[in-house]
Design a protein around this motif. Structure first.
Motif, PDB file in Angstrom:
ATOM      1  N   GLY A  17       0.782  -1.219   0.000  1.00 27.37           N
ATOM      2  CA  GLY A  17       0.000   0.000   0.000  1.00 27.37           C
ATOM      3  C   GLY A  17       0.817   1.274   0.000  1.00 27.37           C
ATOM      4  N   ASN A  18       2.130   1.163   0.333  1.00 21.75           N
ATOM      5  CA  ASN A  18       2.960   2.349   0.434  1.00 21.75           C
ATOM      6  C   ASN A  18       3.703   2.669  -0.844  1.00 21.75           C
ATOM      7  N   SER A  19       3.640   1.800  -1.831  1.00 21.45           N
ATOM      8  CA  SER A  19       4.425   2.020  -3.033  1.00 21.45           C
ATOM      9  C   SER A  19       3.735   1.374  -4.212  1.00 21.45           C
ATOM     10  N   THR A  20       3.519   2.131  -5.258  1.00 28.54           N
ATOM     11  CA  THR A  20       2.919   1.585  -6.461  1.00 28.54           C
ATOM     12  C   THR A  20       3.889   1.722  -7.608  1.00 28.54           C
ATOM     13  N   LYS A 206      22.015   1.188   0.631  1.00 28.22           N
ATOM     14  CA  LYS A 206      21.797   2.475  -0.018  1.00 28.22           C
ATOM     15  C   LYS A 206      20.412   3.027   0.292  1.00 28.22           C
ATOM     16  N   CYS A 207      19.460   2.134   0.537  1.00 30.25           N
ATOM     17  CA  CYS A 207      18.091   2.552   0.856  1.00 30.25           C
ATOM     18  C   CYS A 207      17.880   2.738   2.359  1.00 30.25           C
ATOM     19  N   GLY A 208      18.961   2.805   3.116  1.00 27.44           N
ATOM     20  CA  GLY A 208      18.845   3.103   4.539  1.00 27.44           C
ATOM     21  C   GLY A 208      18.789   1.894   5.448  1.00 27.44           C
ATOM     22  N   SER A 209      19.115   0.704   4.925  1.00 16.81           N
ATOM     23  CA  SER A 209      19.109  -0.529   5.719  1.00 16.81           C
ATOM     24  C   SER A 209      17.796  -0.740   6.462  1.00 16.81           C
ATOM     25  N   PRO A 210      16.661  -0.764   5.753  1.00 19.79           N
ATOM     26  CA  PRO A 210      15.372  -0.935   6.436  1.00 19.79           C
ATOM     27  C   PRO A 210      15.313  -2.264   7.185  1.00 19.79           C
ATOM     28  N   GLN A 211      15.015  -2.187   8.462  1.00 18.05           N
ATOM     29  CA  GLN A 211      15.062  -3.387   9.298  1.00 18.05           C
ATOM     30  C   GLN A 211      13.946  -4.374   8.980  1.00 18.05           C
ATOM     31  N   ASP A 212      12.830  -3.892   8.430  1.00 16.69           N
ATOM     32  CA  ASP A 212      11.757  -4.825   8.082  1.00 16.69           C
ATOM     33  C   ASP A 212      12.077  -5.603   6.808  1.00 16.69           C
ATOM     34  N   ALA A 213      13.198  -5.280   6.165  1.00 18.74           N
ATOM     35  CA  ALA A 213      13.654  -6.035   4.993  1.00 18.74           C
ATOM     36  C   ALA A 213      15.051  -6.612   5.238  1.00 18.74           C
ATOM     37  N   ARG A 214      15.399  -6.771   6.496  1.00 22.17           N
ATOM     38  CA  ARG A 214      16.758  -7.212   6.835  1.00 22.17           C
ATOM     39  C   ARG A 214      16.997  -8.669   6.466  1.00 22.17           C
ATOM     40  N   TYR A 215      15.986  -9.520   6.699  1.00 18.11           N
ATOM     41  CA  TYR A 215      16.162 -10.956   6.494  1.00 18.11           C
ATOM     42  C   TYR A 215      15.333 -11.421   5.301  1.00 18.11           C
ATOM     43  N   THR A 216      16.009 -11.878   4.274  1.00 17.80           N
ATOM     44  CA  THR A 216      15.311 -12.407   3.097  1.00 17.80           C
ATOM     45  C   THR A 216      15.100 -13.912   3.209  1.00 17.80           C
ATOM     46  N   PHE A 261      13.774  -0.460  -0.700  1.00 20.58           N
ATOM     47  CA  PHE A 261      14.110  -1.881  -0.730  1.00 20.58           C
ATOM     48  C   PHE A 261      13.159  -2.565   0.238  1.00 20.58           C
ATOM     49  N   ARG A 262      12.377  -3.491  -0.257  1.00 16.09           N
ATOM     50  CA  ARG A 262      11.384  -4.130   0.602  1.00 16.09           C
ATOM     51  C   ARG A 262      11.220  -5.588   0.190  1.00 16.09           C
ATOM     52  N   LEU A 263      10.469  -6.308   0.989  1.00 15.30           N
ATOM     53  CA  LEU A 263      10.238  -7.728   0.763  1.00 15.30           C
ATOM     54  C   LEU A 263       8.828  -7.975   0.243  1.00 15.30           C
ATOM     55  N   ALA A 264       8.665  -9.058  -0.493  1.00 10.52           N
ATOM     56  CA  ALA A 264       7.360  -9.518  -0.954  1.00 10.52           C
ATOM     57  C   ALA A 264       7.326 -11.047  -0.790  1.00 10.52           C
ATOM     58  N   GLY A 265       6.140 -11.612  -0.932  1.00  9.54           N
ATOM     59  CA  GLY A 265       6.003 -13.052  -0.755  1.00  9.54           C
ATOM     60  C   GLY A 265       6.011 -13.475   0.702  1.00  9.54           C
ATOM     61  N   MET A 266       5.587 -12.579   1.582  1.00 16.59           N
ATOM     62  CA  MET A 266       5.622 -12.860   3.014  1.00 16.59           C
ATOM     63  C   MET A 266       4.298 -13.387   3.556  1.00 16.59           C
ATOM     64  N   GLU A 267       3.305 -13.529   2.696  1.00 14.68           N
ATOM     65  CA  GLU A 267       1.997 -14.016   3.123  1.00 14.68           C
ATOM     66  C   GLU A 267       1.927 -15.545   2.990  1.00 14.68           C
ATOM     67  N   ALA A 280      10.886 -12.554  -1.627  1.00 14.82           N
ATOM     68  CA  ALA A 280      11.342 -11.763  -2.761  1.00 14.82           C
ATOM     69  C   ALA A 280      11.847 -10.417  -2.274  1.00 14.82           C
ATOM     70  N   VAL A 281      12.815  -9.858  -2.993  1.00 14.84           N
ATOM     71  CA  VAL A 281      13.268  -8.501  -2.717  1.00 14.84           C
ATOM     72  C   VAL A 281      12.844  -7.616  -3.884  1.00 14.84           C
ATOM     73  N   VAL A 282      12.348  -6.422  -3.549  1.00  9.39           N
ATOM     74  CA  VAL A 282      11.819  -5.499  -4.538  1.00  9.39           C
ATOM     75  C   VAL A 282      12.471  -4.135  -4.330  1.00  9.39           C
ATOM     76  N   CYS A 283      13.004  -3.578  -5.413  1.00 10.53           N
ATOM     77  CA  CYS A 283      13.620  -2.250  -5.357  1.00 10.53           C
ATOM     78  C   CYS A 283      12.901  -1.321  -6.319  1.00 10.53           C
ATOM     79  N   ASP A 284      12.507  -0.167  -5.816  1.00  9.89           N
ATOM     80  CA  ASP A 284      11.974   0.912  -6.656  1.00  9.89           C
ATOM     81  C   ASP A 284      13.072   1.943  -6.862  1.00  9.89           C
ATOM     82  N   LEU A 285      13.266   2.351  -8.117  1.00  4.27           N
ATOM     83  CA  LEU A 285      14.261   3.355  -8.459  1.00  4.27           C
ATOM     84  C   LEU A 285      13.582   4.613  -8.960  1.00  4.27           C
ATOM     85  N   VAL A 286      14.184   5.749  -8.704  1.00  7.47           N
ATOM     86  CA  VAL A 286      13.622   7.027  -9.119  1.00  7.47           C
ATOM     87  C   VAL A 286      14.682   7.807  -9.887  1.00  7.47           C
TER      88      VAL A 286
END
Length: 288
Positions: A17-20, A206-216, A261-267, A280-286
């Motif tokens: 919901g936070n990124s499209t 580079k994306c700030g080491s988000p802790q909710d995406a620390r473990y893949t 940098f975030r994770l997917a496939g966590m459900e 899964a790891v997902v990166c959005d670039l701008v």
């Protein structure tokens, strides 16, 4: 049948919901889809992977542990949306790259697979160069590899990482951006022993080491391996990595920079397991 997710009335894979996809200039996903797990139905899990890809709408998908059975599902479900490049290989499992038709021009793209000379597991580096973003006109190269597994072959894994870095530095001369995504199997000490060249950066950092995406790969959150009888320590690690470097093309376009940098496939699926034992790891670039 498609994968059905617990807590979902529609059975659709949950989006973020936070990124499209419309919020970013380019989206890339890397995912080890665990084609070697025969306990949890491969085709059912592959359909769940397709649900995730359809929900996330990445421009490029980098896959590891692709096998004939899940590749068939991917082709049947996604061929209308993606060009699917997988090696014509006798290997038991391999890597693949998917490029989205509506956002990637691959008319001049070059697809190569280079074997790692010291691999005893048939591992290789898949590269796709000269991909042009239809949205921004950036010339992009991507690569993926599933580096050597297990603890007793650290030296070979480090050699393979060095090959990845070398390929990225060779590609960046003729591209606006180069990005690697894959299952590296790297231990922290191995990464430290094989530092990246100047300009090549770890996307998570580079994306700030988000802790909710620390473990893949997180056996405390994902119990697929426990269901198969794993009795060792519950491993939490980030072996699925992305590396990025800006290119050196002489043009007036803004750089494509990793933003999230975030994770997917966590459900968990309704059947009681996850689409893969990796997230899964997902990166959005701008553009910046």
């Amino acid at each position: 049948m498609a994968g059905v997710y617990a807590g979902s009335a529609t059975g659709a894979a949950p989006g973020n919901g936070n990124s499209t996809a419309q919020d970013c200039a380019f989206r890339i996903m890397s995912y080890n889809i665990d084609g070697l797990d025969n306990l949890h139905d491969i085709a059912m899990r592959a359909n769940a992977v397709c649900d995730i890809i359809e929900a996330e709408k990445p421009d490029v998908v980098l896959l590891q542990e692709v096998v004939a059975e899940n590749l068939l599902v991917l082709s049947n479900r996604l061929a209308r949306l993606y060009e699917i490049l997988a090696p014509s290989s006798e290997s038991r499992y391999y890597t693949a790259v998917l490029t989205r038709f509506e956002s990637c021009d691959t008319s001049s793209a070059v697809h190569t697979v280079d074997n790692f000379p010291g691999s005893t597991m048939g591992r290789d580096l898949l590269q796709l160069s000269n991909v042009v973003s239809r949205k921004t006109q950036h010339r992009i190269a991507v690569c993926t590899a599933h580096l050597e597994s297990s603890g007793g072959i650290s030296a070979e894994r480090k050699r393979q990482l060095a090959c990845v870095y070398q390929a990225m530095m060779s590609l960046h001369i003729n591209h606006d951006m180069v990005l690697y995504g894959g299952d590296t199997n790297l231990k922290k000490a191995e990464v430290q022993a094989c530092p990246a060249p100047d300009g090549v950066e770890n996307v998570w950092e580079k994306c700030g080491s988000p802790q909710d995406a620390r473990y893949t790969f997180d056996m405390k959150s994902n119990d697929n391996n426990l269901q198969k009888g794993w009795s060792g320590p519950l491993i939490q690690t980030q072996i699925d990595k992305m590396f990025w470097t800006a290119g050196r093309l002489d043009n007036a376009r803004k750089a494509l920079l990793p933003r999230t940098f975030r994770l997917a496939g966590m459900e968990r699926m309704k059947q009681g397991f996850f689409p893969s034992d990796h997230f899964a790891v997902v990166c959005d670039l701008v553009e910046s």
